[in-house]
Design a protein around this motif. Sequence first.
Motif, PDB file in Angstrom:
ATOM      1  N   SER A 107     -62.751  40.417  82.452  1.00 20.63           N
ATOM      2  CA  SER A 107     -63.589  39.299  82.038  1.00 20.63           C
ATOM      3  C   SER A 107     -64.892  39.421  82.818  1.00 20.63           C
ATOM      4  CB  SER A 107     -62.896  37.960  82.324  1.00 20.63           C
ATOM      5  OG  SER A 107     -62.643  37.816  83.703  1.00 20.63           O
ATOM      6  N   PRO A 108     -65.943  38.705  82.437  1.00 24.95           N
ATOM      7  CA  PRO A 108     -67.202  38.815  83.185  1.00 24.95           C
ATOM      8  C   PRO A 108     -66.982  38.556  84.673  1.00 24.95           C
ATOM      9  CG  PRO A 108     -67.571  37.627  81.154  1.00 24.95           C
ATOM     10  CD  PRO A 108     -66.085  37.837  81.261  1.00 24.95           C
ATOM     11  N   PRO A 109     -67.336  39.519  85.547  1.00 24.75           N
ATOM     12  CA  PRO A 109     -67.053  39.363  86.977  1.00 24.75           C
ATOM     13  C   PRO A 109     -67.865  38.249  87.616  1.00 24.75           C
ATOM     14  CG  PRO A 109     -68.385  41.313  86.581  1.00 24.75           C
ATOM     15  CD  PRO A 109     -67.973  40.806  85.232  1.00 24.75           C
ATOM     16  N   ASP A 110     -67.263  37.601  88.593  1.00 26.65           N
ATOM     17  CA  ASP A 110     -67.937  36.553  89.370  1.00 26.65           C
ATOM     18  C   ASP A 110     -68.756  37.249  90.463  1.00 26.65           C
ATOM     19  OD1 ASP A 110     -68.740  34.481  90.964  1.00 26.65           O
ATOM     20  OD2 ASP A 110     -66.793  33.505  91.067  1.00 26.65           O
ATOM     21  N   VAL A 111     -69.995  37.590  90.121  1.00 25.78           N
ATOM     22  CA  VAL A 111     -70.825  38.383  91.032  1.00 25.78           C
ATOM     23  C   VAL A 111     -71.034  37.660  92.358  1.00 25.78           C
ATOM     24  CG1 VAL A 111     -73.063  39.494  91.345  1.00 25.78           C
ATOM     25  CG2 VAL A 111     -71.956  39.544  89.108  1.00 25.78           C
ATOM     26  N   ASP A 112     -71.220  36.352  92.309  1.00 25.43           N
ATOM     27  CA  ASP A 112     -71.440  35.597  93.551  1.00 25.43           C
ATOM     28  C   ASP A 112     -70.253  35.740  94.507  1.00 25.43           C
ATOM     29  OD1 ASP A 112     -73.906  34.754  92.677  1.00 25.43           O
ATOM     30  OD2 ASP A 112     -73.190  32.807  91.942  1.00 25.43           O
ATOM     31  N   SER A 113     -69.042  35.763  93.958  1.00 19.35           N
ATOM     32  CA  SER A 113     -67.863  35.918  94.814  1.00 19.35           C
ATOM     33  C   SER A 113     -67.812  37.309  95.431  1.00 19.35           C
ATOM     34  CB  SER A 113     -66.584  35.657  94.000  1.00 19.35           C
ATOM     35  OG  SER A 113     -66.497  34.313  93.608  1.00 19.35           O
ATOM     36  N   PHE A 114     -68.225  38.326  94.670  1.00 21.26           N
ATOM     37  CA  PHE A 114     -68.279  39.678  95.224  1.00 21.26           C
ATOM     38  C   PHE A 114     -69.327  39.757  96.333  1.00 21.26           C
ATOM     39  CE2 PHE A 114     -66.038  40.895  91.334  1.00 21.26           C
ATOM     40  CZ  PHE A 114     -65.221  41.916  91.782  1.00 21.26           C
ATOM     41  N   VAL A 115     -70.469  39.129  96.123  1.00 26.08           N
ATOM     42  CA  VAL A 115     -71.532  39.133  97.139  1.00 26.08           C
ATOM     43  C   VAL A 115     -71.041  38.465  98.419  1.00 26.08           C
ATOM     44  CG1 VAL A 115     -73.805  38.204  97.722  1.00 26.08           C
ATOM     45  CG2 VAL A 115     -73.425  39.246  95.489  1.00 26.08           C
ATOM     46  N   GLU A 116     -70.354  37.337  98.283  1.00 23.85           N
ATOM     47  CA  GLU A 116     -69.867  36.619  99.463  1.00 23.85           C
ATOM     48  C   GLU A 116     -68.786  37.417 100.183  1.00 23.85           C
ATOM     49  OE1 GLU A 116     -69.183  33.883 102.442  1.00 23.85           O
ATOM     50  OE2 GLU A 116     -70.896  34.203 101.105  1.00 23.85           O
ATOM     51  N   LEU A 117     -67.871  38.040  99.420  1.00 24.06           N
ATOM     52  CA  LEU A 117     -66.824  38.847 100.050  1.00 24.06           C
ATOM     53  C   LEU A 117     -67.428  40.045 100.765  1.00 24.06           C
ATOM     54  CD1 LEU A 117     -63.789  39.210 100.463  1.00 24.06           C
ATOM     55  CD2 LEU A 117     -63.746  40.591  98.373  1.00 24.06           C
ATOM     56  N   ALA A 118     -68.452  40.655 100.167  1.00 26.11           N
ATOM     57  CA  ALA A 118     -69.121  41.779 100.819  1.00 26.11           C
ATOM     58  C   ALA A 118     -69.799  41.337 102.105  1.00 26.11           C
ATOM     59  CB  ALA A 118     -70.144  42.396  99.869  1.00 26.11           C
ATOM     60  N   ARG A 119     -70.391  40.152 102.076  1.00 27.64           N
ATOM     61  CA  ARG A 119     -71.028  39.641 103.291  1.00 27.64           C
ATOM     62  C   ARG A 119     -69.999  39.427 104.403  1.00 27.64           C
ATOM     63  NH1 ARG A 119     -71.488  35.377 106.069  1.00 27.64           N
ATOM     64  NH2 ARG A 119     -70.175  34.172 104.666  1.00 27.64           N
ATOM     65  N   GLN A 120     -68.842  38.869 104.055  1.00 25.69           N
ATOM     66  CA  GLN A 120     -67.798  38.635 105.042  1.00 25.69           C
ATOM     67  C   GLN A 120     -67.210  39.950 105.559  1.00 25.69           C
ATOM     68  OE1 GLN A 120     -64.936  36.135 103.081  1.00 25.69           O
ATOM     69  NE2 GLN A 120     -66.318  34.389 102.925  1.00 25.69           N
ATOM     70  N   THR A 121     -67.062  40.930 104.673  1.00 25.03           N
ATOM     71  CA  THR A 121     -66.405  42.187 105.030  1.00 25.03           C
ATOM     72  C   THR A 121     -67.334  43.141 105.758  1.00 25.03           C
ATOM     73  OG1 THR A 121     -64.999  41.990 103.068  1.00 25.03           O
ATOM     74  CG2 THR A 121     -65.106  44.156 104.114  1.00 25.03           C
ATOM     75  N   LEU A 122     -68.583  43.232 105.284  1.00 24.38           N
ATOM     76  CA  LEU A 122     -69.513  44.231 105.809  1.00 24.38           C
ATOM     77  C   LEU A 122     -70.594  43.644 106.714  1.00 24.38           C
ATOM     78  CD1 LEU A 122     -70.004  46.320 102.529  1.00 24.38           C
ATOM     79  CD2 LEU A 122     -68.289  46.617 104.322  1.00 24.38           C
ATOM     80  N   GLY A 123     -70.696  42.315 106.726  1.00 24.62           N
ATOM     81  CA  GLY A 123     -71.658  41.689 107.621  1.00 24.62           C
ATOM     82  C   GLY A 123     -73.080  41.690 107.109  1.00 24.62           C
ATOM     83  N   GLY A 124     -73.278  41.973 105.836  1.00 26.50           N
ATOM     84  CA  GLY A 124     -74.628  41.993 105.284  1.00 26.50           C
ATOM     85  C   GLY A 124     -74.613  41.836 103.781  1.00 26.50           C
ATOM     86  N   ALA A 125     -75.810  41.723 103.200  1.00 27.06           N
ATOM     87  CA  ALA A 125     -75.924  41.516 101.758  1.00 27.06           C
ATOM     88  C   ALA A 125     -75.731  42.828 101.007  1.00 27.06           C
ATOM     89  CB  ALA A 125     -77.285  40.920 101.428  1.00 27.06           C
ATOM     90  N   VAL A 126     -75.026  42.753  99.887  1.00 24.39           N
ATOM     91  CA  VAL A 126     -74.829  43.901  99.004  1.00 24.39           C
ATOM     92  C   VAL A 126     -75.176  43.464  97.583  1.00 24.39           C
ATOM     93  CG1 VAL A 126     -73.161  45.513  98.015  1.00 24.39           C
ATOM     94  CG2 VAL A 126     -73.024  44.924 100.438  1.00 24.39           C
ATOM     95  N   GLU A 127     -75.959  44.269  96.886  1.00 21.61           N
ATOM     96  CA  GLU A 127     -76.320  43.968  95.506  1.00 21.61           C
ATOM     97  C   GLU A 127     -75.362  44.668  94.550  1.00 21.61           C
ATOM     98  OE1 GLU A 127     -80.348  44.987  94.798  1.00 21.61           O
ATOM     99  OE2 GLU A 127     -81.141  43.752  96.434  1.00 21.61           O
ATOM    100  N   PHE A 128     -75.052  43.993  93.447  1.00 20.47           N
ATOM    101  CA  PHE A 128     -74.136  44.543  92.454  1.00 20.47           C
ATOM    102  C   PHE A 128     -74.781  44.499  91.071  1.00 20.47           C
ATOM    103  CE2 PHE A 128     -71.434  42.794  95.802  1.00 20.47           C
ATOM    104  CZ  PHE A 128     -70.562  43.841  96.041  1.00 20.47           C
ATOM    105  N   SER A 129     -74.370  45.428  90.242  1.00 17.22           N
ATOM    106  CA  SER A 129     -74.780  45.424  88.845  1.00 17.22           C
ATOM    107  C   SER A 129     -73.529  45.449  87.979  1.00 17.22           C
ATOM    108  CB  SER A 129     -75.667  46.635  88.527  1.00 17.22           C
ATOM    109  OG  SER A 129     -74.971  47.847  88.773  1.00 17.22           O
ATOM    110  N   VAL A 130     -73.649  44.949  86.746  1.00 13.20           N
ATOM    111  CA  VAL A 130     -72.505  44.856  85.843  1.00 13.20           C
ATOM    112  C   VAL A 130     -72.858  45.543  84.531  1.00 13.20           C
ATOM    113  CG1 VAL A 130     -70.954  43.303  84.600  1.00 13.20           C
ATOM    114  CG2 VAL A 130     -71.798  42.673  86.872  1.00 13.20           C
ATOM    115  N   ALA A 131     -71.904  46.332  84.023  1.00 11.02           N
ATOM    116  CA  ALA A 131     -72.101  47.004  82.741  1.00 11.02           C
ATOM    117  C   ALA A 131     -70.780  47.051  82.000  1.00 11.02           C
ATOM    118  CB  ALA A 131     -72.631  48.421  82.958  1.00 11.02           C
ATOM    119  N   PRO A 132     -70.816  46.951  80.669  1.00  7.34           N
ATOM    120  CA  PRO A 132     -69.573  47.072  79.900  1.00  7.34           C
ATOM    121  C   PRO A 132     -69.045  48.490  79.957  1.00  7.34           C
ATOM    122  CG  PRO A 132     -71.470  46.992  78.435  1.00  7.34           C
ATOM    123  CD  PRO A 132     -71.987  46.701  79.813  1.00  7.34           C
TER     124      PRO A 132
END
Length: 290
Positions: free
Chosen positions: A52-77
């Motif tokens: 289903s369409p990924p919750d990009v904000d949740s991925f960004v927050e998890l990346a921040r918690q895991t890696l300690g910094g901001a990570v950008e994501f892109s989505v494609a079918p």
Amino acid sequence: MAVDQLSSIPLTKDQAYALVDAVMERDDLALTASAHENEETGEWIFEATCDSPPDVDSFVELARQTLGGAVEFSVAPVDPEINWVAKSLEGLAPVIAGGFYVYGSHETGPVPGGLTPMKIDAAQAFGTGHHETTTGCLEAIDKVLKRRRPRHMLDVGTGTGVLAIALAKRTRTSVIASDIDPVSVTTTIDNAAQNGVGKLIVALEATGVNHSTIIRNAPYDLIVANILAGPLAALAPAIGRIAGRGATVILSGILEHQARGVINAYARQGMVLNQKLQRKDWTTLILEMP
């Protein structure tokens, strides 16, 4: 079924794998997650496959918690002609730690000689073998089993069952494996059967060690718990009660700066530090009950 692929900006290998393990510990973000290397640049990309369409904000927050910094994501079918399950597994290379060889079913090469093989596929449970907490535990298990043969073993927070399976395969002795997550219990049962130790693994849904079967089979001479520092410290009194005299306790999921607090919590139960294994920022403790 419509499938979307979420990809990260370039990362280091360690960052990509850390994010894979963090996502696979959740059951609400993605079907699968993997890491891929760009052979031309040497950079690594994290990818997640979602139905289903990924919750990009949740991925960004998890990346921040895991890696300690901001990570950008892109989505494609995803192209429906692509076998996206197989593709998502391509980046999960086999792991060798403590004489164990942890691999996925997509791996078709021969198992290197002299290693104990364990087939563990990425699933909705933590523990593909790639994270330093898991490799630290496998190395600790190897060290302990070289000097003693435990008869009563418990794996707390078993995830995919990888550590319980490692113990069962090496000792050919039964292991109780518990997890608070029912998906982990099911995954452990499936993985144990796939690895030929289904009859040796007793998988239970339990909060910590609060289960009648766990209490009834105490005391234990080897307890393994790969969770997080806070829960490990909170579990210290309960684990102290079920650890037999001379027992070994292996703890992981601990950042280096958290190790002293966990050691102190178990020292209050009479346990002493035998060895500390460090893998990058993560620490695995081998404790003994005198």
